[in-house]
Scaffold this motif. Structure first.
Motif, mmCIF file in Angstrom:
data_model
loop_
_atom_site.group_PDB
_atom_site.id
_atom_site.type_symbol
_atom_site.label_atom_id
_atom_site.label_comp_id
_atom_site.label_asym_id
_atom_site.label_seq_id
_atom_site.Cartn_x
_atom_site.Cartn_y
_atom_site.Cartn_z
ATOM 1 N N ALA A 145 0.840 -1.197 0.000
ATOM 2 C CA ALA A 145 0.000 0.000 0.000
ATOM 3 C C ALA A 145 0.871 1.241 0.000
ATOM 4 C CB ALA A 145 -0.910 -0.006 1.224
ATOM 5 N N CYS A 146 0.370 2.292 -0.651
ATOM 6 C CA CYS A 146 1.045 3.589 -0.634
ATOM 7 C C CYS A 146 1.121 4.077 0.814
ATOM 8 C CB CYS A 146 0.246 4.586 -1.481
ATOM 9 S SG CYS A 146 0.786 6.300 -1.285
ATOM 10 N N PRO A 147 2.319 4.478 1.304
ATOM 11 C CA PRO A 147 2.432 4.885 2.703
ATOM 12 C C PRO A 147 1.673 6.166 3.027
ATOM 13 C CG PRO A 147 4.500 5.248 1.531
ATOM 14 C CD PRO A 147 3.598 4.493 0.604
ATOM 15 N N ALA A 148 1.324 6.958 2.012
ATOM 16 C CA ALA A 148 0.632 8.225 2.280
ATOM 17 C C ALA A 148 -0.884 8.092 2.221
ATOM 18 C CB ALA A 148 1.101 9.301 1.305
ATOM 19 N N CYS A 149 -1.415 7.208 1.369
ATOM 20 C CA CYS A 149 -2.869 7.164 1.205
ATOM 21 C C CYS A 149 -3.442 5.736 1.222
ATOM 22 C CB CYS A 149 -3.275 7.852 -0.101
ATOM 23 S SG CYS A 149 -2.922 6.851 -1.563
ATOM 24 N N PHE A 150 -2.572 4.746 1.354
ATOM 25 C CA PHE A 150 -2.972 3.329 1.451
ATOM 26 C C PHE A 150 -3.541 2.748 0.150
ATOM 27 C CE2 PHE A 150 -3.688 5.044 5.849
ATOM 28 C CZ PHE A 150 -2.545 4.491 6.410
ATOM 29 N N LEU A 181 5.411 5.444 -3.126
ATOM 30 C CA LEU A 181 4.176 6.213 -3.221
ATOM 31 C C LEU A 181 3.409 5.785 -4.464
ATOM 32 C CD1 LEU A 181 5.493 9.823 -2.469
ATOM 33 C CD2 LEU A 181 4.097 8.416 -0.947
ATOM 34 N N CYS A 182 2.070 5.903 -4.392
ATOM 35 C CA CYS A 182 1.271 5.675 -5.590
ATOM 36 C C CYS A 182 1.478 6.864 -6.546
ATOM 37 C CB CYS A 182 -0.208 5.536 -5.221
ATOM 38 S SG CYS A 182 -0.963 7.061 -4.669
ATOM 39 N N ALA A 183 1.065 6.698 -7.791
ATOM 40 C CA ALA A 183 1.324 7.746 -8.780
ATOM 41 C C ALA A 183 0.694 9.092 -8.393
ATOM 42 C CB ALA A 183 0.862 7.293 -10.162
ATOM 43 N N PRO A 184 -0.595 9.140 -7.972
ATOM 44 C CA PRO A 184 -1.168 10.444 -7.609
ATOM 45 C C PRO A 184 -0.425 11.117 -6.442
ATOM 46 C CG PRO A 184 -2.903 8.818 -7.922
ATOM 47 C CD PRO A 184 -1.608 8.066 -7.963
ATOM 48 N N CYS A 185 -0.007 10.330 -5.423
ATOM 49 C CA CYS A 185 0.725 10.923 -4.296
ATOM 50 C C CYS A 185 2.093 11.416 -4.755
ATOM 51 C CB CYS A 185 0.889 9.925 -3.153
ATOM 52 S SG CYS A 185 -0.619 9.703 -2.190
ATOM 53 N N TRP A 186 2.730 10.640 -5.617
ATOM 54 C CA TRP A 186 4.050 11.039 -6.126
ATOM 55 C C TRP A 186 3.940 12.384 -6.828
ATOM 56 C CZ3 TRP A 186 8.945 9.415 -5.529
ATOM 57 C CH2 TRP A 186 9.895 9.904 -6.411
HETATM 58 ZN ZN LIG Z 1 -0.872 7.433 -2.367
#
Ligand SMILES: [Zn+2]
Length: 261
Positions: free
Chosen positions: A35-40, A49-54
């Motif tokens: 899971a993305c550490p910022a938004c899961f 990070l997932c692409a949108p968070c990146w």
């Molecule tokens: Zn994310």
């Protein structure tokens, strides 16, 4: 990752429940997708990070002040210093940060590491810091985390700066020493204080214990923290390390407050 990566300062105070929780987290890694550490959101690999968070993370890149690392609004050329560091030179030599401390993934990561019991975030955050601070780390002898006062360390049970320093150390190879600096004064929060009050608040707050001076003397030190706000804490730490004989003190943080647009 908790047992092997925990700093001595936090490992000695790490209660069984935390270790059990970390073991449970490792088991969950196996059972559930990364899971993305910022938004899961689901990602291919843990720690990424997932692409949108990146895309929405305000990474700091050149052009920036060569001393403070504060980004410039426009590129005026290399090797420039910001008006702030010329008017009021910091005690530390250089500072670098991964991202701006503003709403979004960077702030969420900082808060989760500090208050959310997510020690494992220190791994990827430290790896990003090692990249952002490559210039400072190239010839660094020692990483020193900004210490918590022991009362606060006892309440929170771990020092997020020490966890980040351990992770940066794993990425760059320079040793981290969480005992090279201690917080001898329990300072009130810096929020809402003027610049002068911040400096006053931190007067005599840090010191290198006499038995640790030999670890610091003649060394090029990189101070490590999660967030830099005004730079006053880093200044107070740098002053203590220089007093103990450090050759140079740089500062490396995950996120920094940038006041100028
Ligand atoms: Zn994310």
């Amino acid at each position: 990752m908790s047992d092997a990566s925990a700093s001595p300062q936090s490992r000695t105070r790490e209660p069984l429940t935390r270790r059990l929780r970390a073991a449970a987290a490792r088991a969950l890694d196996v059972l559930y997708p990364a899971a993305c550490p910022a938004c899961f959101a689901p990602v291919a690999r843990n720690g990424f990070l997932c692409a949108p968070c990146w895309v929405s993370t305000p990474f700091i890149e050149r052009p920036f002040c060569e001393r403070s690392g504060a980004p410039f609004a426009q590129d005026l050329g290399d090797g420039l210093f910001s008006p702030e560091v010329i008017a009021d030179p910091p005690v530390w030599s250089r500072a670098r940060a991964v991202a701006r401390y503003e709403d979004g993934p960077a702030r969420r990561l900082v808060h989760r590491l500090k208050y959310g019991d997510r020690i494992e975030l220190a791994g990827p955050m430290g790896a990003w810091m090692a990249r952002a601070g490559a210039e400072l780390l190239a010839d660094a002898d020692l990483l020193v985390p900004v210490p918590l006062h022991r009362r606060r360390l006892f309440a929170r049970r771990f020092n997020q700066a020490a966890e980040l320093a351990a992770a940066v150390s794993r990425a760059c190879g320079a040793p981290a020493n969480p005992l090279a600096l201690e917080r001898v004064k329990a300072t009130s929060p810096q929020v809402g204080l003027t610049r002068a009050q911040r400096a006053e608040n931190l007067q005599g707050a840090f010191r290198t214990p006499p038995e640790r001076r030999q670890d610091v003397a003649g060394r090029r030190v990189v101070l490590v923290d999660d967030v830099m706000t005004s730079g006053a804490t880093a200044n107070a730490c740098a002053r203590a390390l220089l007093r103990a004989g450090a050759e140079r003190v740089d500062a490396l943080v995950f996120a920094r407050v940038v006041t100028t647009p």
